[in-house]
Design a protein around this motif. Structure first.
Motif, PDB file in Angstrom:
ATOM      1  N   SER A 135       0.818  -1.221   0.000  1.00 33.30           N
ATOM      2  CA  SER A 135       0.000   0.000   0.000  1.00 33.30           C
ATOM      3  C   SER A 135       0.848   1.266   0.000  1.00 33.30           C
ATOM      4  O   SER A 135       0.317   2.352  -0.218  1.00 33.30           O
ATOM      5  CB  SER A 135      -0.912   0.016   1.231  1.00 33.30           C
ATOM      6  N   HIS A 136       2.130   1.131   0.287  1.00 32.17           N
ATOM      7  CA  HIS A 136       3.063   2.265   0.403  1.00 32.17           C
ATOM      8  C   HIS A 136       2.721   3.173   1.587  1.00 32.17           C
ATOM      9  O   HIS A 136       3.245   4.286   1.674  1.00 32.17           O
ATOM     10  CB  HIS A 136       3.102   3.088  -0.887  1.00 32.17           C
ATOM     11  N   ALA A 137       1.855   2.693   2.482  1.00 36.64           N
ATOM     12  CA  ALA A 137       1.528   3.470   3.682  1.00 36.64           C
ATOM     13  C   ALA A 137       2.732   3.511   4.615  1.00 36.64           C
ATOM     14  O   ALA A 137       3.481   2.537   4.729  1.00 36.64           O
ATOM     15  CB  ALA A 137       0.328   2.845   4.394  1.00 36.64           C
ATOM     16  N   LYS A 138       2.901   4.635   5.297  1.00 44.94           N
ATOM     17  CA  LYS A 138       4.041   4.817   6.187  1.00 44.94           C
ATOM     18  C   LYS A 138       3.577   4.991   7.628  1.00 44.94           C
ATOM     19  O   LYS A 138       2.533   5.590   7.886  1.00 44.94           O
ATOM     20  CB  LYS A 138       4.870   6.024   5.754  1.00 44.94           C
ATOM     21  N   THR A 139       4.367   4.459   8.547  1.00 43.64           N
ATOM     22  CA  THR A 139       4.145   4.643   9.977  1.00 43.64           C
ATOM     23  C   THR A 139       5.394   5.266  10.568  1.00 43.64           C
ATOM     24  O   THR A 139       6.517   4.847  10.261  1.00 43.64           O
ATOM     25  CB  THR A 139       3.861   3.296  10.670  1.00 43.64           C
ATOM     26  N   PHE A 140       5.210   6.286  11.410  1.00 37.90           N
ATOM     27  CA  PHE A 140       6.328   7.029  11.976  1.00 37.90           C
ATOM     28  C   PHE A 140       6.441   6.713  13.466  1.00 37.90           C
ATOM     29  O   PHE A 140       5.443   6.811  14.191  1.00 37.90           O
ATOM     30  CB  PHE A 140       6.135   8.525  11.762  1.00 37.90           C
ATOM     31  N   ILE A 141       7.640   6.343  13.895  1.00 33.07           N
ATOM     32  CA  ILE A 141       7.847   5.899  15.275  1.00 33.07           C
ATOM     33  C   ILE A 141       8.911   6.758  15.943  1.00 33.07           C
ATOM     34  O   ILE A 141      10.023   6.899  15.440  1.00 33.07           O
ATOM     35  CB  ILE A 141       8.269   4.423  15.319  1.00 33.07           C
ATOM     36  N   GLU A 142       8.543   7.331  17.077  1.00 31.97           N
ATOM     37  CA  GLU A 142       9.479   8.067  17.913  1.00 31.97           C
ATOM     38  C   GLU A 142       9.811   7.207  19.137  1.00 31.97           C
ATOM     39  O   GLU A 142       8.906   6.696  19.810  1.00 31.97           O
ATOM     40  CB  GLU A 142       8.868   9.402  18.364  1.00 31.97           C
ATOM     41  N   VAL A 143      11.094   7.011  19.411  1.00 32.19           N
ATOM     42  CA  VAL A 143      11.535   6.157  20.517  1.00 32.19           C
ATOM     43  C   VAL A 143      11.957   7.034  21.690  1.00 32.19           C
ATOM     44  O   VAL A 143      12.739   7.976  21.523  1.00 32.19           O
ATOM     45  CB  VAL A 143      12.712   5.258  20.095  1.00 32.19           C
ATOM     46  N   LYS A 144      11.425   6.719  22.864  1.00 22.87           N
ATOM     47  CA  LYS A 144      11.796   7.423  24.090  1.00 22.87           C
ATOM     48  C   LYS A 144      12.229   6.373  25.114  1.00 22.87           C
ATOM     49  O   LYS A 144      11.421   5.569  25.570  1.00 22.87           O
ATOM     50  CB  LYS A 144      10.611   8.229  24.636  1.00 22.87           C
ATOM     51  N   ALA A 145      13.527   6.378  25.443  1.00 19.61           N
ATOM     52  CA  ALA A 145      14.084   5.342  26.318  1.00 19.61           C
ATOM     53  C   ALA A 145      14.497   5.915  27.664  1.00 19.61           C
ATOM     54  O   ALA A 145      14.870   7.084  27.776  1.00 19.61           O
ATOM     55  CB  ALA A 145      15.285   4.678  25.644  1.00 19.61           C
ATOM     56  N   THR A 146      14.444   5.065  28.694  1.00 19.46           N
ATOM     57  CA  THR A 146      14.874   5.451  30.033  1.00 19.46           C
ATOM     58  C   THR A 146      15.530   4.265  30.719  1.00 19.46           C
ATOM     59  O   THR A 146      15.187   3.110  30.472  1.00 19.46           O
ATOM     60  CB  THR A 146      13.690   5.943  30.885  1.00 19.46           C
ATOM     61  N   ARG A 147      16.501   4.562  31.582  1.00 13.44           N
ATOM     62  CA  ARG A 147      17.129   3.512  32.379  1.00 13.44           C
ATOM     63  C   ARG A 147      16.175   2.998  33.452  1.00 13.44           C
ATOM     64  O   ARG A 147      16.326   1.881  33.940  1.00 13.44           O
ATOM     65  CB  ARG A 147      18.403   4.040  33.049  1.00 13.44           C
ATOM     66  N   PHE A 148      15.212   3.827  33.847  1.00 13.69           N
ATOM     67  CA  PHE A 148      14.306   3.483  34.932  1.00 13.69           C
ATOM     68  C   PHE A 148      13.155   2.608  34.430  1.00 13.69           C
ATOM     69  O   PHE A 148      12.801   2.637  33.261  1.00 13.69           O
ATOM     70  CB  PHE A 148      13.764   4.753  35.582  1.00 13.69           C
ATOM     71  N   ARG A 149      12.548   1.871  35.359  1.00 14.44           N
ATOM     72  CA  ARG A 149      11.469   0.957  34.989  1.00 14.44           C
ATOM     73  C   ARG A 149      10.085   1.490  35.340  1.00 14.44           C
ATOM     74  O   ARG A 149       9.086   0.830  35.094  1.00 14.44           O
ATOM     75  CB  ARG A 149      11.682  -0.411  35.644  1.00 14.44           C
TER      76      ARG A 149
END
Length: 210
Positions: A135-149
């Motif tokens: 379909s050529h559809a796109k999904t955009f993902i922003e990653v937010k990481a932390t050492r804490f749980r």
């Protein structure tokens, strides 16, 4: 027949990319030996019912398909505890974890996974882009990481948010919050679909810091 050959070619390409990424991770995070790596436990919310860290598996059973729990194994081979990891290293390691999860998730499909910052910082409004080969559809993902749980709060730049709330983007924009990065154990990931809508519905909040 041409479509079948193309599907086989894509499947082989996905498999090569998956194996290449595993080997690359081993070189970056260990000696190159084949050891069992850290797993990623992914929680996907289709609809939101409160704080991003509050949903238990028993709650998921009551909400049907609202929440999906998946475990992806060996996403960071040989990932040992990282002492004194700074926010920049933490963020990059989080992006690698999510990239490896997505490579594993979409292997054998027509979906391509592009890590925008794999070679160098791209200054893009998102970290990873998925493209559907059909379909050529796109999904955009922003990653937010932390050492804490258990740290729910994270920073998002004005430019990232402006992109996330665009009408043509909002429903295809996701935030992947990675908890426990760099402590040597399995990581937990919460996937937030369409954060702009969730803010409007007051299911997640925004804050100003001075």
């Amino acid at each position: 027949k041409e479509e079948e050959e193309e599907a086989k070619r894509r499947a082989l390409q996905c498999e090569r990319e998956f194996q290449l990424e595993l080997e690359k991770s081993r070189r970056v995070n260990g000696t190159g030996e084949k050891k069992v790596g850290a797993n990623a436990n992914v929680v996907t919310h289709e609809r939101w019912e409160g704080r991003m860290n509050s949903t238990s598996k028993s709650d998921a059973l009551n909400h049907g398909s609202d929440v999906e729990y998946l475990t992806y194994r060996d996403v960071i081979p040989n990932m040992n505890k990282v002492d004194g990891v700074d926010w920049e290293k933490c963020g990059r390691l989080g992006e690698r974890v999510v990239f490896n999860v997505l490579i594993q998730k979409y292997r054998g499909t027509n979906v391509s996974v592009k890590w925008m910052n794999e070679i160098e910082e791209s200054n893009s409004f998102y970290d990873i882009m998925l493209t559907d080969g059909d379909s050529h559809a796109k999904t955009f993902i922003e990653v937010k990481a932390t050492r804490f749980r258990d740290k729910n709060a994270f920073e998002i730049s004005p430019w990232e948010w402006d992109f996330a709330v665009k009408p043509e983007v909002a429903d295809r924009y996701q935030i992947w919050r990675v908890f426990g990065i760099g402590d040597g154990g399995d990581v937990r990931i919460v996937v937030i679909h369409n954060p702009a809508r969730l803010v409007r519905e007051k299911k997640i909040g925004q804050a100003l810091i001075i």
